[in-house]
Design a protein around this motif. Structure first.
Motif, mmCIF file in Angstrom:
data_model
loop_
_atom_site.group_PDB
_atom_site.id
_atom_site.type_symbol
_atom_site.label_atom_id
_atom_site.label_comp_id
_atom_site.label_asym_id
_atom_site.label_seq_id
_atom_site.Cartn_x
_atom_site.Cartn_y
_atom_site.Cartn_z
ATOM 1 N N ILE A 189 0.862 -1.185 0.000
ATOM 2 C CA ILE A 189 0.000 0.000 0.000
ATOM 3 C C ILE A 189 0.895 1.230 0.000
ATOM 4 C CG2 ILE A 189 -1.721 1.315 1.299
ATOM 5 C CD1 ILE A 189 -2.840 -1.330 2.305
ATOM 6 N N TYR A 190 0.754 2.068 -1.001
ATOM 7 C CA TYR A 190 1.612 3.240 -1.150
ATOM 8 C C TYR A 190 1.039 4.483 -0.474
ATOM 9 C CZ TYR A 190 4.848 0.956 -4.348
ATOM 10 O OH TYR A 190 5.813 0.124 -4.894
ATOM 11 N N THR A 191 -0.275 4.657 -0.506
ATOM 12 C CA THR A 191 -0.886 5.834 0.117
ATOM 13 C C THR A 191 -1.248 5.476 1.548
ATOM 14 O OG1 THR A 191 -1.744 6.620 -1.997
ATOM 15 C CG2 THR A 191 -2.791 7.486 -0.005
ATOM 16 N N LEU A 192 -0.417 5.963 2.486
ATOM 17 C CA LEU A 192 -0.555 5.588 3.892
ATOM 18 C C LEU A 192 -0.631 6.832 4.773
ATOM 19 C CD1 LEU A 192 2.129 2.765 4.063
ATOM 20 C CD2 LEU A 192 -0.328 2.442 4.462
ATOM 21 N N PRO A 193 -1.394 6.764 5.863
ATOM 22 C CA PRO A 193 -1.375 7.853 6.846
ATOM 23 C C PRO A 193 -0.073 7.824 7.647
ATOM 24 C CG PRO A 193 -2.690 6.040 7.658
ATOM 25 C CD PRO A 193 -2.276 5.658 6.258
ATOM 26 N N ASP A 194 0.168 8.886 8.394
ATOM 27 C CA ASP A 194 1.382 8.936 9.216
ATOM 28 C C ASP A 194 1.403 7.820 10.254
ATOM 29 O OD1 ASP A 194 2.277 11.170 7.839
ATOM 30 O OD2 ASP A 194 1.377 12.579 9.262
ATOM 31 N N GLN A 195 0.231 7.485 10.787
ATOM 32 C CA GLN A 195 0.098 6.394 11.740
ATOM 33 C C GLN A 195 -0.988 5.441 11.242
ATOM 34 O OE1 GLN A 195 2.035 5.933 14.404
ATOM 35 N NE2 GLN A 195 3.168 7.819 13.977
ATOM 36 N N PRO A 196 -0.831 4.126 11.426
ATOM 37 C CA PRO A 196 -1.886 3.199 11.015
ATOM 38 C C PRO A 196 -3.195 3.519 11.727
ATOM 39 C CG PRO A 196 0.108 2.013 11.616
ATOM 40 C CD PRO A 196 0.317 3.431 12.047
ATOM 41 N N PRO A 197 -4.329 3.340 11.075
ATOM 42 C CA PRO A 197 -5.604 3.598 11.759
ATOM 43 C C PRO A 197 -5.818 2.611 12.906
ATOM 44 C CG PRO A 197 -5.980 2.578 9.618
ATOM 45 C CD PRO A 197 -4.525 2.906 9.675
ATOM 46 N N PRO A 198 -6.333 3.081 14.028
ATOM 47 C CA PRO A 198 -6.700 2.147 15.092
ATOM 48 C C PRO A 198 -7.777 1.181 14.598
ATOM 49 C CG PRO A 198 -6.752 4.428 15.868
ATOM 50 C CD PRO A 198 -6.621 4.476 14.383
ATOM 51 N N VAL A 199 -7.757 -0.026 15.124
ATOM 52 C CA VAL A 199 -8.757 -1.035 14.785
ATOM 53 C C VAL A 199 -9.568 -1.343 16.049
ATOM 54 C CG1 VAL A 199 -9.173 -3.384 13.967
ATOM 55 C CG2 VAL A 199 -7.281 -2.045 13.019
ATOM 56 N N TYR A 200 -10.846 -0.983 16.014
ATOM 57 C CA TYR A 200 -11.758 -1.320 17.102
ATOM 58 C C TYR A 200 -12.583 -2.522 16.660
ATOM 59 C CZ TYR A 200 -10.948 3.011 19.786
ATOM 60 O OH TYR A 200 -10.398 4.014 20.538
ATOM 61 N N VAL A 201 -12.819 -3.447 17.583
ATOM 62 C CA VAL A 201 -13.478 -4.715 17.252
ATOM 63 C C VAL A 201 -14.792 -4.812 17.996
ATOM 64 C CG1 VAL A 201 -13.251 -7.227 17.262
ATOM 65 C CG2 VAL A 201 -11.223 -5.795 16.882
ATOM 66 N N SER A 202 -15.855 -5.162 17.266
ATOM 67 C CA SER A 202 -17.159 -5.310 17.910
ATOM 68 C C SER A 202 -17.249 -6.659 18.612
ATOM 69 C CB SER A 202 -18.284 -5.182 16.885
ATOM 70 O OG SER A 202 -18.296 -6.280 15.994
ATOM 71 N N GLY A 203 -18.032 -6.687 19.679
ATOM 72 C CA GLY A 203 -18.223 -7.929 20.416
ATOM 73 C C GLY A 203 -19.593 -7.971 21.058
ATOM 74 N N PHE A 204 -20.404 -8.966 20.672
ATOM 75 C CA PHE A 204 -21.763 -9.084 21.195
ATOM 76 C C PHE A 204 -21.956 -10.351 22.015
ATOM 77 C CE2 PHE A 204 -22.083 -6.337 17.470
ATOM 78 C CZ PHE A 204 -22.676 -5.232 18.043
ATOM 79 N N GLY A 205 -20.873 -11.068 22.244
ATOM 80 C CA GLY A 205 -20.888 -12.250 23.097
ATOM 81 C C GLY A 205 -19.529 -12.402 23.739
#
Length: 317
Positions: free
Chosen positions: A156-172
């Motif tokens: 991936i060539y077009t990148l932000p200065d920092q990787p995006p945070p990854v939030y994970v959903s959880g319903f159980g």
């Protein structure tokens, strides 16, 4: 505590979503959630624009942070493609982007004809997908062959200065444990203190987000009518939301949800206190961010009411 506005791609056109985002920023909301669907839940909702196109428009229309709530990077869309899209979104939003992910629903993920996996396999796929995305966000050339995903000399060539945070959903409990282990944060739509406490305990206190829906209208009766007509599916129990494959199936199942049930569960009408109490339930549980969507056509009035009467009260708590 941040209070955000939840953009429902299932119900509104791209132009309406941008209109809502601009109004939410002017009213004093802190951030945006946006849903990521191929289908709406039913034909009455009637929309489902491609979320990445809408996010590009949002980046040029307002300055609010944006979180996808949530993207499924496992079946319909390969995680390498989601990584590419999320990196571009983070660049467009100048770092104000969070990639919210989850294990998905058959409603959106079956459209290419792939088998809909078991819940356990879906969580396994989600974990590997997050690994793929984070590796691609390093900017390195990536080649890997995993149990579920292969990547061949991809960069991936077009990148932000920092990787995006990854939030994970959880319903159980199992999904919540996975979120605590691999996520930078947690996403839910439940007022479930046990799951929230589990996430806090297992994650060491990572941040949390929750979303909810209201039905603002000139009268409570009209608000309930909109909620029941458009979002009766929200009253379906158990795992139906994960396994039913089409809007038509949701329409059939939603016939079991009575108007009385909707009226008892949805904050509806014009009274700011009703809506304040609904959001405060999430605030009192201790979520770090709460996002509110409106059901029905009165979204601009709802946003204005929140800006005038609800947001100041929430921030005074």
């Amino acid at each position: 505590m941040r209070i955000g506005y939840f953009l429902s791609c299932e119900e509104y056109t791209p132009a309406q979503l941008v209109e809502q985002a601009v109004a939410a920023e002017e009213a004093g909301f802190d951030a945006l959630w946006i849903s990521d669907h191929f289908h709406p839940w039913n034909d009455e909702q009637g929309q489902s624009p491609f979320v990445w196109g809408v996010i590009g428009a949002l980046s040029q229309a307002c300055r609010l942070p944006v979180t996808t709530a949530v993207t499924c990077p496992t079946v319909r869309t390969h995680p390498a493609i989601v990584a590419h899209a999320a990196a571009t979104a983070a660049v467009q939003l100048e770092g104000r982007f969070v990639l919210g992910v989850g294990s998905g629903e058959a409603l959106n993920e079956h459209v290419l004809g792939d088998v809909w996996p078991s819940a356990e396999t879906r969580l396994e796929m989600l974990e590997e997908a997050v690994e793929v995305m984070r590796e691609l966000w390093t900017g390195d050339v990536v080649t890997r062959s995993g149990r579920h995903y292969s990547v061949d000399t991809a960069r991936i060539y077009t990148l932000p200065d920092q990787p995006p945070p990854v939030y994970v959903s959880g319903f159980g409990p199992k999904a919540t444990s996975l979120a605590a282990r691999i996520g930078d944060g947690y996403i839910s739509t439940k007022t479930d203190a046990d799951l929230l406490d589990q996430f806090r305990r297992e994650s060491g206190g990572k941040p949390t987000m929750a979303g909810t829906k209201i039905a603002y209208a000139p009268t409570e009766e009209e608000g309930v009518d909109h909620a029941h007509r458009i979002w009766a599916n929200a009253g379906l129990p158990g795992e139906l939301a994960q396994v039913l494959p089409s809007p038509q199936h949701f329409e059939q199942a939603s016939q079991l949800v009575t108007r009385e049930s909707t009226a008892s569960s949805v904050p509806a009408g014009p009274d700011p206190q009703v809506h304040l109490d609904a959001v405060r339930e999430y605030v009192d549980l201790g979520y770090d961010e709460v996002y509110v969507a409106n059901m029905g056509p009165h979204y601009l009035d709802m946003i204005a009411m929140f800006g005038k009467d609800v947001l100041p009260e929430l921030r005074s708590l």
